[in-house]
Scaffold this motif. Structure first.
Motif, PDB file in Angstrom:
ATOM      1  N   HIS A  76      -4.396  -6.904 -14.115  1.00  0.00           N
ATOM      2  CA  HIS A  76      -4.701  -6.558 -12.731  1.00  0.00           C
ATOM      3  C   HIS A  76      -6.222  -6.515 -12.536  1.00  0.00           C
ATOM      4  N   LYS A  77      -6.639  -6.712 -11.345  1.00  0.00           N
ATOM      5  CA  LYS A  77      -8.035  -6.822 -10.889  1.00  0.00           C
ATOM      6  C   LYS A  77      -8.632  -8.188 -11.227  1.00  0.00           C
ATOM      7  N   MET A  80      -6.724 -10.836  -8.933  1.00  0.00           N
ATOM      8  CA  MET A  80      -7.090 -10.937  -7.520  1.00  0.00           C
ATOM      9  C   MET A  80      -8.519 -11.437  -7.341  1.00  0.00           C
ATOM     10  N   ASP A  99      -1.352  -7.359  -8.849  1.00  0.00           N
ATOM     11  CA  ASP A  99      -2.342  -7.268  -7.781  1.00  0.00           C
ATOM     12  C   ASP A  99      -1.802  -7.464  -6.370  1.00  0.00           C
ATOM     13  N   TYR A 100      -0.680  -8.146  -6.210  1.00  0.00           N
ATOM     14  CA  TYR A 100      -0.166  -8.397  -4.861  1.00  0.00           C
ATOM     15  C   TYR A 100       1.277  -7.903  -4.684  1.00  0.00           C
ATOM     16  N   GLN A 104      -1.163  -1.562  -0.180  1.00  0.00           N
ATOM     17  CA  GLN A 104      -2.491  -1.115  -0.578  1.00  0.00           C
ATOM     18  C   GLN A 104      -2.454   0.333  -1.057  1.00  0.00           C
ATOM     19  N   TYR A 107      -0.860   0.402  -4.478  1.00  0.00           N
ATOM     20  CA  TYR A 107      -1.706  -0.281  -5.452  1.00  0.00           C
ATOM     21  C   TYR A 107      -2.876   0.603  -5.854  1.00  0.00           C
ATOM     22  N   GLU A 108      -3.583   1.143  -4.883  1.00  0.00           N
ATOM     23  CA  GLU A 108      -4.788   1.927  -5.191  1.00  0.00           C
ATOM     24  C   GLU A 108      -4.443   3.277  -5.809  1.00  0.00           C
ATOM     25  N   SER A 113      -9.240  -0.020  -6.659  1.00  0.00           N
ATOM     26  CA  SER A 113      -9.470  -0.479  -5.292  1.00  0.00           C
ATOM     27  C   SER A 113      -9.094  -1.955  -5.177  1.00  0.00           C
ATOM     28  N   HIS A 114      -8.455  -2.308  -4.065  1.00  0.00           N
ATOM     29  CA  HIS A 114      -8.038  -3.693  -3.873  1.00  0.00           C
ATOM     30  C   HIS A 114      -9.154  -4.473  -3.196  1.00  0.00           C
ATOM     31  N   LEU A 117      -7.588  -7.755   0.499  1.00  0.00           N
ATOM     32  CA  LEU A 117      -6.562  -7.195   1.382  1.00  0.00           C
ATOM     33  C   LEU A 117      -5.893  -8.272   2.229  1.00  0.00           C
ATOM     34  N   LEU A 120      -3.314  -9.667   0.047  1.00  0.00           N
ATOM     35  CA  LEU A 120      -2.219  -8.709  -0.097  1.00  0.00           C
ATOM     36  C   LEU A 120      -1.251  -8.818   1.079  1.00  0.00           C
TER      37      LEU A 120
END
Length: 337
Positions: A76-77, A80, A99-100, A104, A107-108, A113-114, A117, A120
């Motif tokens: 993850h991270k 994205m 990640d998707y 939000q 996820y967070e 932090s995404h 967006l 997403l």
């Protein structure tokens, strides 16, 4: 031929993708990416003499130039960060990270932090049996997690029948490959062999993925208690889900419900007795069994965590977004001995 890339190819899910792509009549593996360069057969000696292509340091511009479709088998991270650079290029993306997959907020709460967006909002959750039509028209697929896949396929047929006052309890057990390829004390042979343990009980981040998509299906409000366990197997997953039925559904035959819900699905097998990991290991199948006793329901499901829980599900999604029959190159005969 459709030009395909895999980024994060040196991990277990990357290997499973390669094994299926080599046999795919419509896809050609043109790009192998990772965090460092090397050779594919050096990462996995089983590929020597089969596919010896180089692994390149992942580069968005190279992917855009050389691929029609890319699988992101990244943490993850990282996923994205790369997907955000590719989304507008016309390259279709199947993301195997988290990640998707969720809102939000969820996820967070569970990750970080995404940073994409818009992506997403655009992404389609890639649980094929539920979102097949949306997947066909998507450009970015959020491939579900392994625990959510096994749990949701079992629970969704009963989502509008479950009594939300009690919620559902999910007891899940996964083979060691679910922990990834990185070395850690908890996954050493001496720690795992002849042992079993729960981890992240009631706080595991897949809890929110399961809860979000279970409740989205029927606009319900069912709470989820989820406890995963690590078991001394290389691959495979077994899930037991427990709940109470609403009074008006107390007399249902759960096997009939499952058979009707999945009547047109090639890769869901409804069993007449509790399921077994060995029956699904090495395949794309999800096997499901269920019992109802006086309104108390037990649903038992099993998948291969690396395949149906990751790579073969990603390939089914890729087939659909490229206009190919979803079953092409999916493994159907497993390791039953």
């Amino acid at each position: 031929m459709i030009r395909v890339g895999v980024v994060g190819i040196s991990g277990y899910t990357g290997l499973e993708l390669v094994k299926m792509l080599v046999a795919h009549p419509n896809f050609e593996l043109c790009y192998a990416g990772a965090s460092s360069s090397g050779k594919l057969s050096d990462s996995f000696s089983s590929l020597k003499g089969v596919i010896d292509m180089p692994i390149e340091v992942a580069n968005a511009d190279e992917i855009k130039a050389r691929c029609d479709l890319v699988f992101l088998a990244l943490p993850h991270k990282e996923a994205m960060s790369l997907a955000s650079k590719l989304r507008k290029s016309g390259v279709k993306i199947v993301d195997l990270s988290a990640d998707y997959r969720v809102s939000q907020e969820n996820y967070e709460k569970n990750y970080c932090s995404h940073i994409d967006l818009d992506g997403l909002k655009e992404a389609v959750y890639g649980l094929v049996e539920i979102n097949r039509d949306r997947i066909k028209n998507a450009n970015l697929i959020a491939n579900p997690g392994c625990y959510p896949t096994c749990s949701l396929l079992a629970l969704l047929p009963f989502a509008n029948m479950l009594d939300s006052k009690f919620g559902v309890m999910i007891d899940a057990k996964s083979g060691l490959s679910g922990a990834g390829k990185s070395l850690k004390p908890s996954s050493h042979f001496i720690s795992v062999n002849e042992n079993m343990n729960a981890y992240s009980p009631l706080t595991h981040r897949h809890s929110d993925e399961i809860k979000e998509h279970l409740n989205l299906a029927y606009n319900t409000d069912i709470d989820v208690m989820f406890v995963p366990h690590l078991i001394p197997l290389s691959r495979g997953m077994l899930v037991s889900s427990y709940g109470y039925l609403k009074p008006e559904f107390k007399g249902i035959d759960p096997l009939s419900v499952l058979k009707d819900f999945y009547k047109d699905e090639r890769f869901i097998r409804i069993r007449t007795e509790p399921v077994s990991i060995k029956d699904v290991a090495g395949t794309h199948f999800c096997d499901i069994f269920a019992m109802n006793k006086d309104g108390k329901i037990w649903i038992n499901s099993s998948i291969d965590n690396l395949l149906r829980g990751a790579s073969s599900q990603a390939l089914a999604n890729a087939n659909l977004i490229m206009g190919i029959d979803e079953a092409v190159a999916l493994p159907v005969i497993g390791n039953s001995i």
